[in-house]
Motif scaffolding. Structure first.
Motif, PDB file in Angstrom:
ATOM      1  N   LEU A 181      85.039  60.184  22.602  1.00 38.79           N
ATOM      2  CA  LEU A 181      86.241  61.007  22.628  1.00 38.79           C
ATOM      3  C   LEU A 181      86.636  61.343  24.058  1.00 38.79           C
ATOM      4  N   HIS A 182      87.939  61.368  24.302  1.00 40.84           N
ATOM      5  CA  HIS A 182      88.459  61.778  25.606  1.00 40.84           C
ATOM      6  C   HIS A 182      88.611  63.303  25.569  1.00 40.84           C
ATOM      7  N   VAL A 183      87.842  63.994  26.417  1.00 44.11           N
ATOM      8  CA  VAL A 183      87.800  65.453  26.406  1.00 44.11           C
ATOM      9  C   VAL A 183      88.361  65.996  27.710  1.00 44.11           C
ATOM     10  N   VAL A 184      89.178  67.028  27.597  1.00 40.93           N
ATOM     11  CA  VAL A 184      89.692  67.740  28.772  1.00 40.93           C
ATOM     12  C   VAL A 184      89.245  69.189  28.645  1.00 40.93           C
TER      13      VAL A 184
ATOM     14  N   ARG B  31      98.576  67.184  25.242  1.00 42.37           N
ATOM     15  CA  ARG B  31      98.893  66.848  23.852  1.00 42.37           C
ATOM     16  C   ARG B  31      97.655  66.380  23.075  1.00 42.37           C
ATOM     17  N   PRO B  32      96.672  67.272  22.941  1.00 41.51           N
ATOM     18  CA  PRO B  32      95.441  66.875  22.245  1.00 41.51           C
ATOM     19  C   PRO B  32      95.640  66.780  20.740  1.00 41.51           C
ATOM     20  N   SER B  33      94.707  66.115  20.090  1.00 39.73           N
ATOM     21  CA  SER B  33      94.751  66.131  18.630  1.00 39.73           C
ATOM     22  C   SER B  33      93.934  67.301  18.094  1.00 39.73           C
ATOM     23  N   LEU B  34      93.028  67.850  18.930  1.00 43.26           N
ATOM     24  CA  LEU B  34      92.193  68.983  18.524  1.00 43.26           C
ATOM     25  C   LEU B  34      92.010  69.927  19.705  1.00 43.26           C
TER      26      LEU B  34
ATOM     27  N   SER C  45      78.666  65.954  24.808  1.00 43.86           N
ATOM     28  CA  SER C  45      78.351  65.531  23.445  1.00 43.86           C
ATOM     29  C   SER C  45      79.546  64.828  22.801  1.00 43.86           C
ATOM     30  N   LEU C  46      80.718  65.410  22.939  1.00 37.47           N
ATOM     31  CA  LEU C  46      81.923  64.792  22.369  1.00 37.47           C
ATOM     32  C   LEU C  46      82.231  63.459  23.040  1.00 37.47           C
ATOM     33  N   GLU C  47      82.083  63.410  24.362  1.00 32.65           N
ATOM     34  CA  GLU C  47      82.351  62.172  25.102  1.00 32.65           C
ATOM     35  C   GLU C  47      81.364  61.071  24.727  1.00 32.65           C
ATOM     36  N   SER C  48      80.131  61.451  24.374  1.00 27.47           N
ATOM     37  CA  SER C  48      79.136  60.439  23.995  1.00 27.47           C
ATOM     38  C   SER C  48      79.521  59.736  22.693  1.00 27.47           C
TER      39      SER C  48
ATOM     40  N   CYS D  97      94.770  63.271  25.065  1.00 21.13           N
ATOM     41  CA  CYS D  97      93.328  63.488  24.978  1.00 21.13           C
ATOM     42  C   CYS D  97      92.989  63.784  23.528  1.00 21.13           C
ATOM     43  N   ASP D  98      91.742  63.540  23.178  1.00 22.91           N
ATOM     44  CA  ASP D  98      91.318  63.801  21.806  1.00 22.91           C
ATOM     45  C   ASP D  98      91.020  65.276  21.587  1.00 22.91           C
ATOM     46  N   VAL D  99      90.274  65.866  22.535  1.00 21.60           N
ATOM     47  CA  VAL D  99      89.825  67.246  22.380  1.00 21.60           C
ATOM     48  C   VAL D  99      90.128  68.038  23.649  1.00 21.60           C
ATOM     49  N   LEU D 100      90.732  69.198  23.456  1.00 17.84           N
ATOM     50  CA  LEU D 100      90.971  70.125  24.552  1.00 17.84           C
ATOM     51  C   LEU D 100      90.011  71.289  24.361  1.00 17.84           C
TER      52      LEU D 100
END
Length: 135
Positions: A37-40, A67-70, A31-34, A13-16
């Motif tokens: 970004l793949h958000v969990v 394993r997010p990047s952020l 907002s992030l998904e728009s 995922c991009d953002v946790l």
């Protein structure tokens, strides 16, 4: 099916988003998904500081699984900052160190810092007696 070493190291995922979501979590996620970004979201519904070890376990488990990047806190940034040293360096953490957050959270300390830096600010009174009657 077992994952290969390459698949294990890939970002899932991009953002946790972690914390007490309230109304802010879903809005932040949307907002992030728009932006593609793949958000969990990892919601921790109780007061984080009443079960800080439970919060740390929940975050650690989510980091291993996703394993997010952020990683970005929702609610209290302080809780995440207190154990950012336990987060792998490969993951960006959207929160400052605990000492900086505590400085900025203190009106007295942040006002003193602003004065040192020459940042204009309203006058601070040490007591109600200093305020006078407003004339």
């Amino acid at each position: 099916m077992r994952k290969t070493e390459s698949e294990k190291s890939q970002v899932c995922c991009d953002v946790l988003l972690v914390g007490t979501m309230g109304e802010t979590g879903p809005v932040a996620a949307a907002s992030l998904e728009s932006h593609g970004l793949h958000v969990v979201r990892v919601e921790f519904p109780q007061n984080i500081f009443h079960d800080e070890w439970g919060y740390r376990r929940a975050v650690a488990n989510a980091l291993r699984e996703w394993r997010p990047s952020l990683i970005m806190p929702v609610g209290s940034s302080l809780a995440l900052s207190r154990f950012r040293s336990g987060i792998p360096e490969s993951i960006r953490v959207a929160v400052e160190a605990e000492d900086k957050l505590r400085l900025l959270d203190s009106k007295v300390a942040s006002s003193a810092l602003a004065s040192e830096l020459g940042v204009p600010q309203p006058h601070m009174f040490a007591s109600a007696d200093e305020v006078g009657d407003g004339q």
